[in-house]
Each structure stands twice: as structure tokens, then as C-alpha cells.
Design an enzyme around this catalytic site. Structure first.
Site, mmCIF file in Angstrom:
data_model
loop_
_atom_site.group_PDB
_atom_site.id
_atom_site.type_symbol
_atom_site.label_atom_id
_atom_site.label_comp_id
_atom_site.label_asym_id
_atom_site.label_seq_id
_atom_site.Cartn_x
_atom_site.Cartn_y
_atom_site.Cartn_z
ATOM 1 N N LYS A 180 1.010 -1.249 0.029
ATOM 2 C CA LYS A 180 0.055 0.052 0.011
ATOM 3 C C LYS A 180 0.813 1.175 0.067
ATOM 4 O O LYS A 180 1.545 1.692 1.143
ATOM 5 C CB LYS A 180 -0.992 -0.208 1.233
ATOM 6 C CG LYS A 180 -2.145 0.712 1.193
ATOM 7 C CD LYS A 180 -2.081 2.330 0.673
ATOM 8 C CE LYS A 180 -1.985 3.151 1.860
ATOM 9 N NZ LYS A 180 -1.696 4.364 1.521
ATOM 10 N N GLU A 255 9.049 1.593 11.501
ATOM 11 C CA GLU A 255 10.179 2.590 11.243
ATOM 12 C C GLU A 255 9.675 3.952 11.477
ATOM 13 O O GLU A 255 8.931 4.360 10.286
ATOM 14 C CB GLU A 255 11.067 2.171 10.245
ATOM 15 C CG GLU A 255 12.399 2.712 10.216
ATOM 16 C CD GLU A 255 12.218 4.257 9.573
ATOM 17 O OE1 GLU A 255 12.077 5.104 10.285
ATOM 18 O OE2 GLU A 255 12.565 4.276 8.213
ATOM 19 N N CYS A 289 13.798 10.053 7.256
ATOM 20 C CA CYS A 289 13.530 9.485 8.888
ATOM 21 C C CYS A 289 14.771 9.593 9.633
ATOM 22 O O CYS A 289 14.846 10.017 10.708
ATOM 23 C CB CYS A 289 13.085 7.901 8.871
ATOM 24 S SG CYS A 289 14.054 6.919 7.565
ATOM 25 N N GLU A 386 10.251 15.885 15.809
ATOM 26 C CA GLU A 386 10.648 15.623 14.376
ATOM 27 C C GLU A 386 9.700 16.458 13.620
ATOM 28 O O GLU A 386 8.479 16.618 13.718
ATOM 29 C CB GLU A 386 10.246 14.150 13.919
ATOM 30 C CG GLU A 386 10.589 13.917 12.581
ATOM 31 C CD GLU A 386 10.108 12.360 12.037
ATOM 32 O OE1 GLU A 386 9.294 12.184 12.118
ATOM 33 O OE2 GLU A 386 11.348 11.901 11.494
HETATM 34 P P1 NAI Z 1 1.560 9.006 7.638
HETATM 35 O O1 NAI Z 1 2.165 7.989 8.888
HETATM 36 O O2 NAI Z 1 0.170 9.263 7.918
HETATM 37 O O3 NAI Z 1 1.770 8.000 6.470
HETATM 38 C C1 NAI Z 1 2.452 6.900 6.045
HETATM 39 C C2 NAI Z 1 1.662 5.732 5.510
HETATM 40 O O4 NAI Z 1 0.697 5.444 6.275
HETATM 41 C C3 NAI Z 1 0.865 6.302 4.303
HETATM 42 O O5 NAI Z 1 0.896 4.897 3.457
HETATM 43 C C4 NAI Z 1 -0.057 6.448 4.446
HETATM 44 O O6 NAI Z 1 -1.288 6.145 3.644
HETATM 45 C C5 NAI Z 1 -0.458 5.129 5.746
HETATM 46 N N1 NAI Z 1 -1.273 5.568 6.878
HETATM 47 C C6 NAI Z 1 -1.870 6.759 7.158
HETATM 48 N N2 NAI Z 1 -3.021 6.515 8.127
HETATM 49 C C7 NAI Z 1 -3.046 5.158 8.316
HETATM 50 C C8 NAI Z 1 -3.871 4.296 9.100
HETATM 51 N N3 NAI Z 1 -4.848 4.622 9.968
HETATM 52 N N4 NAI Z 1 -3.718 2.889 8.875
HETATM 53 C C9 NAI Z 1 -2.881 2.243 8.016
HETATM 54 N N5 NAI Z 1 -1.921 3.075 7.275
HETATM 55 C C10 NAI Z 1 -2.256 4.361 7.306
HETATM 56 O O7 NAI Z 1 2.719 9.976 7.427
HETATM 57 P P2 NAI Z 1 2.166 11.366 6.671
HETATM 58 O O8 NAI Z 1 0.883 11.802 7.054
HETATM 59 O O9 NAI Z 1 2.434 11.240 5.130
HETATM 60 O O10 NAI Z 1 3.154 12.509 7.291
HETATM 61 C C11 NAI Z 1 3.356 13.103 8.616
HETATM 62 C C12 NAI Z 1 4.375 13.016 9.444
HETATM 63 O O11 NAI Z 1 4.716 11.650 9.555
HETATM 64 C C13 NAI Z 1 5.452 13.555 8.556
HETATM 65 O O12 NAI Z 1 5.530 14.938 8.878
HETATM 66 C C14 NAI Z 1 6.827 12.936 9.338
HETATM 67 O O13 NAI Z 1 7.044 13.303 10.732
HETATM 68 C C15 NAI Z 1 6.207 11.336 9.603
HETATM 69 N N6 NAI Z 1 6.730 10.434 8.686
HETATM 70 C C16 NAI Z 1 7.704 9.778 8.939
HETATM 71 C C17 NAI Z 1 8.599 9.087 7.849
HETATM 72 C C18 NAI Z 1 9.561 8.022 8.048
HETATM 73 O O14 NAI Z 1 10.153 7.968 7.095
HETATM 74 N N7 NAI Z 1 9.783 7.556 9.330
HETATM 75 C C19 NAI Z 1 7.768 9.028 6.624
HETATM 76 C C20 NAI Z 1 6.754 9.938 6.359
HETATM 77 C C21 NAI Z 1 6.174 10.740 7.441
#
Ligand code: NAI
Ligand code: MG
Length: 484
Positions: A180, A255, A289, A386
Site C-alpha cells: 500500500k 520505522e 527519517c 521531528e
Molecule cells: P503517515 O504515517 O500518515 O503515512 C505513512 C503511510 O501510512 C501512508 O502510506 C499512509 O497512507 C498510511 N496510513 C496513514 N494512516 C493510516 C492508518 N490509519 N492505517 C494504515 N495506514 C495508514 O505520514 P504522513 O501523514 O504522510 O506524514 C506525517 C508525518 O509523519 C511527517 O511530517 C513525518 O514527521 C512523519 N513521517 C515519517 C516518515 C519516516 O520515514 N519515518 C515518513 C513519512 C512521514
């Protein structure tokens, strides 16, 4: 428009070897962050599509995919890696368009994906159990078996690298995957799946269902037919995924990012350190990250490090992905608003330097110039939370004990870097720093296919990358034969 622009229709999902529209035919718009313009549509996958994908993955395990020899799986992944290499330009162009990544950084991601496939292709037939001495009259050994159906929920910041490290390792171990991708960036996931078909991956071994996190993502995380979930993204979503998986008693690898420090001691080789200090903060516009968002500096070199970092910052240029400058835009208007919110919370801080958004950057793009803050108190929100944007904080320290306390003083623990010529100090810090990876006199944000990677604390748990990932994507079975 869709197929002409991308070379394929990104509004289709891949389930059981068939490309089709999602149930209900829903679509989401696809934005070019460099321009803030809608450039196409992707599928809005549903819970029903996830059901079908999990079903198809299960069927693949019972069918030709599950029957393949490990060496054959390895050959297939190696072939896929070579196809990725031959398509670097196409993949990089898609990623630059979708994520806003400067082209050369997008190319590096595509090369990393190829390298993951080469690595895991080579490792597929080298995973073995072990004989166990146990008691006389017994022969005992362990087997490493795939979990079965693995779910991969990935973010938008490094789609290709994360596909390489999670899907690559899961397939090498013989799992069947449901991927996904993030709603903000799924073009390279779709292009990758097409290359996997070309490489000969049997139908259903890899299924790709783009969609919203709360719809397709949540359906995958809570699906009773999934046997392992790998997630990279935010802390709250990681916690929700772990809770959903717990209801099915399914293991997860999380992660979740960090607030990673580089520690610069007075005896450090500053010429060597400087490029690592800055690059690890601004790579992918800080949306990494393992970004080194905190630079801890010993007082006696504080002015020099601040000035030299500031000089580099002043030369940094931010603009559209195709201009291939130092930084591209942020992924979305929402991410830009988040980063700007932090910048206003930093109004009480001393700004050491600020880069530049080039004058001809398209007006609708989500640009934020890189910001370097000087002498930030370690308790300040900009030094603890972060931000996920091009913002670095310099934090002064007096001695080693204080440096360790500050470095370990956040909720996170992903990566840490140490710059010092003192070998004993390097060894001490390698042990005392709370992080999944410690770099001594270097800093590998995101790099190192061979290096096991993952967090401590709110940075998550489980390890991806390296050989270690293959253990994570497998189950150990013990076989005990009593023969007298
Ligand atoms: P997110 O955690 O919402 O999204 C990451 C993935 O999770 C996407 O594929 C999204 O569709 C999915 N997702 C979202 N809600 C979900 C749920 N309830 N159940 C299952 N899957 C779900 O991150 P977002 O909104 O893109 O970014 C917000 C913040 O998260 C960023 O500002 C950053 O701080 C952090 N982040 C950290 C990352 C890393 O590499 N560790 C990558 C992306 C975001
Ligand atoms: Mg989100």
C-alpha cells in the site's frame, strides 16, 4: 492524459496479476509538488480491494510462487534489479514528478532500489536454519520459513528505497506481498510492479493497492489474512498499525523516524565533518527519517562549526525537481504548513543562516528554504520534535557526559553520528548512544543497503536492511526427531 504522461495508467491497481480499477472506481488526484498542480489520477483502493489482494497473495503462496526454489527466487530478484537499473531514468523522472525530489536524488533512490534487489537476490538461497545439539538420540534443527502474506505500508519520502528494503527482502524470503504505497506518491511503486511482471514474478506474489491510509491502509493493517506488517511513517499511525496487528496477533516492523543527532567534538576533523553535517539535514529537503536534524557541538568549536555550516547554507538553492538543485519542494501543502508552523515556533531562536528559493521557482510549489538555527537549548520544541523539513538546530555542549545526555534526551533513537579523533571516545559513545545505528566519523542518512536499520523508543522496532531483514521477514521453526 494519465497513460501518456506516465507510460502506464496509474489509476489501476494490481491484484493477482491483473491490472484493474479499484472497487467502486474511486480516484485520488496526483499532484506535482514542484508546481502544486494536479497532473493525473491514482486509484482510491478500498477494503474490498485489500481483501482481494490478500486472497491473491495467499493463492500465490499455494501456487507457483510458493513452489519456487530459493535460488530461483534469487534469480528473479536479480533479474528485476537489472531491469530497474535499465529503467533508472524513467523511474527517477516519475519520482521527481511525484515527490518533488531533485532528479539526481531520485536517480540515487532508483540505484539504491536496484542494489537492494541485487543484495536480496543474492541472499535468497543463503538463509538457513541450524543444527541443534540437544540430547543423545535426537536430531534437531531449525528452519527459516516465510511468514506468508506480508503487508507493506510505505510513506512518500523514499518510495523506491523502502520498496527495496521491505518488499525486496520479503520476496527473497518467499513471502507474498501486498503493498500500500502512500497516497502522495505511488508512481514508482506501480512502475516497479510492472518491471516485476516483466522479470517474471508469478501473479499474486506482489499486489499493489494505492489508496488512503485510513481506508486501504487500515484495511491492510487489520486484515486477518496478513501474517506480518512492515510500516514506515509517523508515530501515531505506527501505533495504530501495531494496535490493529495486535488484534490478529501479527508481528510488525515499525520505522517511525527520529530526531537524530550528530555530535561534533572539539578534536574532530571539521573538514571531513562539514559536508555530512549539512547534507544529512537537507537531503530530500529534510524529509528523511534518519535526517540529522540536531547538530550537537562542543563549545570550543561552536563558533567555527556554526559559521562554516552557515556559509554552506547560504549557498543552498531550492527549486523544482527538474532543475536538480540542492533541495526540491516539500511533498504537500500540508507538510509545508507543518514545517512553517515549526519555523514560527522558532521565532525566539537565533537564525544562523537561511538558504534561498530560486526566483523562478513555480508559484504553486511547496517550497521552504533551508533554515539553520544557532545555539538552540535542548529542551526547545525545534530541538526535540521531528519537523520533517529542511530545518537543523545546532545545540552546544560542554563535555562528553552532557553530549550523551542531550543526544539521548528525545523520545526517538534511530541514528547517531560522532565526530572525534579520540578512539576510546568513539567506542564509549557507540555503546552509550541510544540509536539503532551509530556512525563514527561519517553519517549515512538512509544509506547502506547492507546495514541493519531500525529504531529504539518512538523510532520503532524491528530491523530492515542487511541480512537481518531476512530474519524479520521469516519465522523460525524447530524440528526435533527422536530416533534413539
Ligand atoms: P503517515 O504515517 O500518515 O503515512 C505513512 C503511510 O501510512 C501512508 O502510506 C499512509 O497512507 C498510511 N496510513 C496513514 N494512516 C493510516 C492508518 N490509519 N492505517 C494504515 N495506514 C495508514 O505520514 P504522513 O501523514 O504522510 O506524514 C506525517 C508525518 O509523519 C511527517 O511530517 C513525518 O514527521 C512523519 N513521517 C515519517 C516518515 C519516516 O520515514 N519515518 C515518513 C513519512 C512521514
Ligand atoms: Mg497521514
Amino acid at each position: 492524459m494519465n497513460a501518456d504522461t506516465f507510460g502506464f495508467d496509474p489509476a489501476e491497481i494490481l491484484v493477482g496479476g491483473t491490472w484493474r480499477a479499484p472497487e467502486g472506481g474511486g480516484r485520488l488526484s496526483l499532484e506535482d509538488p514542484s508546481r502544486g498542480a494536479v497532473i493525473g489520477e491514482i486509484a482510491r483502493g478500498t477494503a474490498a480491494d485489500i481483501d482481494a489482494a490478500v486472497e491473491a497473495a495467499g493463492a500465490a503462496l499455494r501456487g507457483p510462487w510458493g513452489a519456487l526454489a530459493a535460488a530461483e527466487r534469487g534469480r528473479l530478484l536479480s533479474r528485476l534489479g537489472r531491469l530497474v537499473e535499465q529503467n533508472i531514468e524513467h523511474l527517477a523522472t516519475l519520482e521527481a514528478m511525484d515527490v518533488g525530489k531533485p532528479l539526481s536524488q531520485a536517480r540515487a533512490d532508483a540505484r539504491a532500489l536496484a542494489r537492494y534487489l541485487e543484495f536480496y537476490g543474492g541472499a535468497a538461497d543463503k538463509i538457513m536454519g541450524e543444527p541443534n545439539a540437544y540430547l543423545p538420540g535426537y536430531t534437531v534443527y531449525t528452519l527459516r520459513e516465510p511468514h506468508g502474506v506480508t503487508g507493506h505500508i510505505i510513506p512518500w519520502n523514499y518510495p523506491m528505497q523502502i520498496i527495496g528494503r521491505s518488499v525486496g527482502a520479503a520476496l527473497a524470503m518467499g513471502n507474498a506481498c501486498v503493498l500500500k504505497p502512500a497516497e502522495e506518491a505511488c508512481l514508482t511503486a506501480l512502475a516497479f510492479a510492472r518491471l516485476a511482471e516483466e522479470a517474471g514474478l508469478p501473479a499474486g506474489a506482489l499486489n499493489v493497492v494505492p489508496g488512503l491510509g485510513e481506508e486501504a491502509g487500515a484495511a491492510l493493517a487489520g486484515h486477518p489474512g496478513v501474517h506480518h506488517i512492515s510500516f514506515t511513517g509517523s508515530v501515531p499511525v505506527g501505533a495504530a498499525i501495531q494496535a490493529a496487528a495486535a488484534r490478529n496477533v501479527v508481528p510488525v516492523t515499525l520505522e517511525l523516524g527520529g530526531k537524530s543527532p550528530q555530535l561534533v567534538f572539539g578534536d574532530a576533523d571539521l573538514d571531513a565533518a562539514l559536508p555530512f553535517l549539512v547534507n544529512a539535514g537537507i537531503q530530500n529537503a529534510g524529509q528523511t527519517c534518519s535526517a540529522a536534524s540536531r547538530i550537537l557541538v562542543q563549545r570550543d568549536v561552536l563558533d567555527e562549526v556554526t559559521e562554516r555550516m552557515a556559509a554552506r547554507y547560504a549557498a543552498l538553492r531550492t527549486g523544482p525537481a527538474d532543475a536538480d538543485l540542492d533541495l526540491g519542494p516539500l511533498i504537500s501543502g500540508a507538510q509545508k504548513a507543518r514545517v512553517e508552523g515549526y519555523l514560527s515556533r522558532g521565532a525566539d531562536l537565533e537564525l544562523a543562516a537561511c538558504g534561498e528559493v530560486v526566483a523562478n521557482a513555480p508559484g504553486g510549489g511547496h517550497y521552504v528554504a533551508p533554515h539553520l538555527f544557532a545555539a538552540v537549548p535542548p529542551g526547545h520544541p525545534l530541538a526535540r520534535e521531528e519537523i520533517f523539513g529542511p530545518v537543523q538546530t545546532i545545540i552546544p555542549f560542554e563535555d562528553e557526559a552532557e553530549a550523551i545526555a542531550i543526544a539521548n534526551g528525545t523520545d526517538f533513537g534511530l541514528v547517531a553520528g560522532v565526530w572525534s579523533r579520540d578512539g576510546a571516545r568513539q567506542m564509549r559513545l557507540a555503546r552509550k548512544l541510544r540509536a539503532g545505528q551509530v556512525f563514527l566519523n561519517n553519517y549515512g542518512a538512509g544509506g547502506g543497503v547492507e546495514l541493519p536499520f531500525g529504531g529504539i523508543g518512538k523510532s520503532g522496532h524491528g530491523r530492515e536492511k542487511g541480512f537481518e531483514a531476512l530474519y524479520g521477514f521469516s519465522v523460525l521453526k524447530t524440528v526435533a526427531a527422536l530416533h534413539g
